[in-house]
Design a protein around this motif. Structure first.
Motif, PDB file in Angstrom:
ATOM      1  N   THR A 136       0.389  -1.069   0.719  1.00 14.23           N
ATOM      2  CA  THR A 136       0.323  -0.699   2.031  1.00 14.23           C
ATOM      3  C   THR A 136      -0.552  -2.016   2.804  1.00 14.23           C
ATOM      4  OG1 THR A 136      -1.745   0.487   2.002  1.00 14.23           O
ATOM      5  CG2 THR A 136       0.139   1.599   2.339  1.00 14.23           C
ATOM      6  N   TYR A 137      -0.949  -2.987   1.736  1.00 17.32           N
ATOM      7  CA  TYR A 137      -1.873  -4.269   2.143  1.00 17.32           C
ATOM      8  C   TYR A 137      -0.755  -5.181   2.588  1.00 17.32           C
ATOM      9  CZ  TYR A 137      -5.621  -7.580   1.965  1.00 17.32           C
ATOM     10  OH  TYR A 137      -6.277  -8.818   2.313  1.00 17.32           O
ATOM     11  N   ASN A 138      -0.883  -5.621   4.000  1.00 16.78           N
ATOM     12  CA  ASN A 138      -0.225  -6.832   4.311  1.00 16.78           C
ATOM     13  C   ASN A 138      -0.854  -7.993   4.958  1.00 16.78           C
ATOM     14  OD1 ASN A 138       2.699  -5.876   3.999  1.00 16.78           O
ATOM     15  ND2 ASN A 138       2.024  -3.949   5.076  1.00 16.78           N
ATOM     16  N   LEU A 139      -0.556  -9.175   4.670  1.00 15.78           N
ATOM     17  CA  LEU A 139      -1.056 -10.359   5.221  1.00 15.78           C
ATOM     18  C   LEU A 139      -0.336 -10.852   6.244  1.00 15.78           C
ATOM     19  CD1 LEU A 139      -1.569 -12.032   1.635  1.00 15.78           C
ATOM     20  CD2 LEU A 139      -3.564 -11.409   3.055  1.00 15.78           C
ATOM     21  N   ILE A 163      -2.819 -10.105  12.928  1.00 17.01           N
ATOM     22  CA  ILE A 163      -2.921  -8.969  12.063  1.00 17.01           C
ATOM     23  C   ILE A 163      -2.346  -7.869  12.714  1.00 17.01           C
ATOM     24  CG2 ILE A 163      -4.806  -7.407  11.344  1.00 17.01           C
ATOM     25  CD1 ILE A 163      -6.455  -9.912  10.894  1.00 17.01           C
ATOM     26  N   GLU A 164      -2.345  -7.711  14.141  1.00 19.28           N
ATOM     27  CA  GLU A 164      -1.795  -6.530  14.682  1.00 19.28           C
ATOM     28  C   GLU A 164      -0.324  -6.556  14.482  1.00 19.28           C
ATOM     29  OE1 GLU A 164      -4.979  -5.709  18.247  1.00 19.28           O
ATOM     30  OE2 GLU A 164      -3.283  -6.602  18.804  1.00 19.28           O
ATOM     31  N   LYS A 165       0.231  -7.893  14.512  1.00 19.75           N
ATOM     32  CA  LYS A 165       1.957  -8.138  14.497  1.00 19.75           C
ATOM     33  C   LYS A 165       2.281  -7.535  13.056  1.00 19.75           C
ATOM     34  CE  LYS A 165       5.299 -11.495  14.570  1.00 19.75           C
ATOM     35  NZ  LYS A 165       5.655 -13.148  14.495  1.00 19.75           N
ATOM     36  N   VAL A 166       1.548  -7.657  11.823  1.00 19.26           N
ATOM     37  CA  VAL A 166       1.963  -7.506  10.684  1.00 19.26           C
ATOM     38  C   VAL A 166       1.778  -5.902  10.531  1.00 19.26           C
ATOM     39  CG1 VAL A 166      -0.187  -7.801   9.414  1.00 19.26           C
ATOM     40  CG2 VAL A 166       2.120  -8.297   8.452  1.00 19.26           C
ATOM     41  N   ALA A 167       0.677  -5.279  11.226  1.00 18.94           N
ATOM     42  CA  ALA A 167       0.320  -3.860  10.987  1.00 18.94           C
ATOM     43  C   ALA A 167       1.464  -3.265  11.785  1.00 18.94           C
ATOM     44  CB  ALA A 167      -0.973  -3.665  11.717  1.00 18.94           C
ATOM     45  N   ASN A 168       2.010  -3.542  12.923  1.00 19.74           N
ATOM     46  CA  ASN A 168       2.989  -3.030  13.701  1.00 19.74           C
ATOM     47  C   ASN A 168       4.325  -3.014  12.785  1.00 19.74           C
ATOM     48  OD1 ASN A 168       1.117  -2.598  15.622  1.00 19.74           O
ATOM     49  ND2 ASN A 168       1.860  -4.345  16.871  1.00 19.74           N
ATOM     50  N   THR A 184       4.654  -2.849   9.738  1.00 15.19           N
ATOM     51  CA  THR A 184       4.482  -1.692   8.585  1.00 15.19           C
ATOM     52  C   THR A 184       4.641  -0.272   9.194  1.00 15.19           C
ATOM     53  OG1 THR A 184       2.830  -2.967   7.686  1.00 15.19           O
ATOM     54  CG2 THR A 184       3.204  -0.874   6.606  1.00 15.19           C
ATOM     55  N   LYS A 185       3.889  -0.329  10.515  1.00 15.57           N
ATOM     56  CA  LYS A 185       4.453   1.041  11.284  1.00 15.57           C
ATOM     57  C   LYS A 185       5.704   1.237  11.644  1.00 15.57           C
ATOM     58  CE  LYS A 185       0.794   1.104  14.440  1.00 15.57           C
ATOM     59  NZ  LYS A 185      -0.153   0.186  13.662  1.00 15.57           N
ATOM     60  N   LYS A 186       6.291   0.239  12.456  1.00 16.58           N
ATOM     61  CA  LYS A 186       7.701   0.133  12.795  1.00 16.58           C
ATOM     62  C   LYS A 186       8.573   0.536  11.562  1.00 16.58           C
ATOM     63  CE  LYS A 186      10.381  -3.439  13.080  1.00 16.58           C
ATOM     64  NZ  LYS A 186      10.653  -4.734  13.120  1.00 16.58           N
ATOM     65  N   LYS A 187       8.388   0.024  10.426  1.00 17.68           N
ATOM     66  CA  LYS A 187       9.210   0.498   9.411  1.00 17.68           C
ATOM     67  C   LYS A 187       9.086   1.750   9.264  1.00 17.68           C
ATOM     68  CE  LYS A 187       8.390  -4.029   7.084  1.00 17.68           C
ATOM     69  NZ  LYS A 187       7.293  -4.868   6.159  1.00 17.68           N
TER      70      LYS A 187
END
Ligand code: 8LF
Length: 255
Positions: free
Chosen positions: A209-212, A245-250, A252-255
């Motif tokens: 769950t770690y995303n760069l 950071i928010e873009k890559v977090a979203n 993951t959430k969107k997925k």
């Protein structure tokens, strides 16, 4: 000082990221936005006065062109560049070229949910009649700096990806760091996750769950034992870093 810094960065948005397709070893190029991300990273590194002695990247053009765009802005266009397949993105096997809908249609929500959270479950292999099989095995870049026939993957789990990236880190990068070489690595989400996992001793479960973020340079300062003196530090304008950071977090959430 007795520590050595290393700068790494995940390539910017590719044409296939734009279409939200599993890309893996397919050699998609950067999108216009991805090129801009790379140039902004070059600006940031230039502003902070970073100079490099060598750059390492994958054999895929989205990483190589990120590096070239960074260097064209940062000013070191004559920097030695070493390319290795060990820094390549994870190989997504039979999923290569699929988008989310096609993936769920083909394999079902349950299987997708298992793949998303697993560390050592590979997708189905890409066989000889897969739509992108020829494009991948015939790619001259992959032939020139690629794996041997028996190392050439047909699919990879995150574990398999990390297990073929870390030998490059330990055998090529570490000796240069011990010699205080100033290094820039431009690679992919999963190959960089392998290096971060190793340096920060992140568990197999937590790394999934770690995303760069893409296009944001990050720094490690390593002590003489090549251990980080602090967690990863993102470089550049705080607003740009926060948004990425928010873009890559979203995602993951969107997925
Ligand atoms: C192209 C694409 C397919 C599925 C999605 S998702 O919204 O279902 N989220 C998602 C899905 C996956 C993954 C994922 O991180 C994710 O967020 C994976 O990492 C993954 C790894 C190996 C095989 C399959 C997957 C996977 O299906 C997002 C983008």
């Amino acid at each position: 000082s007795c520590s050595v810094d290393i700068i790494m960065i995940r390539h910017g948005e590719s044409e296939w990221n734009l279409k939200n397709l599993f890309c893996g070893w397919y050699d998609a190029d950067l999108s216009e936005n991805g090129i801009q991300e790379a140039k902004r990273a070059g600006e940031a590194l230039k502003k902070m006065g970073f100079k490099f002695d060598i750059a390492y990247t994958s054999v895929l053009k989205r990483a190589q062109n990120t590096l070239l765009n960074i260097l064209s802005v940062q000013g070191q266009t004559d920097l030695p560049i070493v390319k290795s397949w060990r820094l390549n993105e994870r190989h997504y096997g039979a999923l290569t070229g699929l988008d989310k809908i096609a993936t769920v249609e083909e394999y079902g929500e349950e299987q997708v949910a298992i793949w998303r959270r697993s560390y050592d479950v590979p997708p189905p292999p890409m066989d000889e009649n897969h739509k992108y099989y020829q494009a991948i095995i015939k790619n001259p870049a992959l032939i020139e700096n690629g794996p041997t026939p028996d190392e050439f993957p047909k699919t990879e789990s995150l574990k398999l990806t990390i297990d073929r990236t870390l030998p490059f880190w330990n055998e090529v990068v570490i000796p240069k760091l011990k010699a205080k070489t100033r290094i820039l690595i431009v690679a992919h989400g999963n190959s960089l996750r392998g290096i971060v996992k190793h340096l920060e001793k992140i568990s197999d479960e937590d790394i999934t769950t770690y995303n760069l973020p893409t296009g944001i340079p990050f720094k490690y300062s390593l002590d003489p034992n090549m251990k980080p003196t602090a967690p990863l530090e993102y470089l550049g304008d705080p607003e740009v870093v926060k948004a990425a950071i928010e873009k890559v977090a979203n995602q993951t959430k969107k997925k």
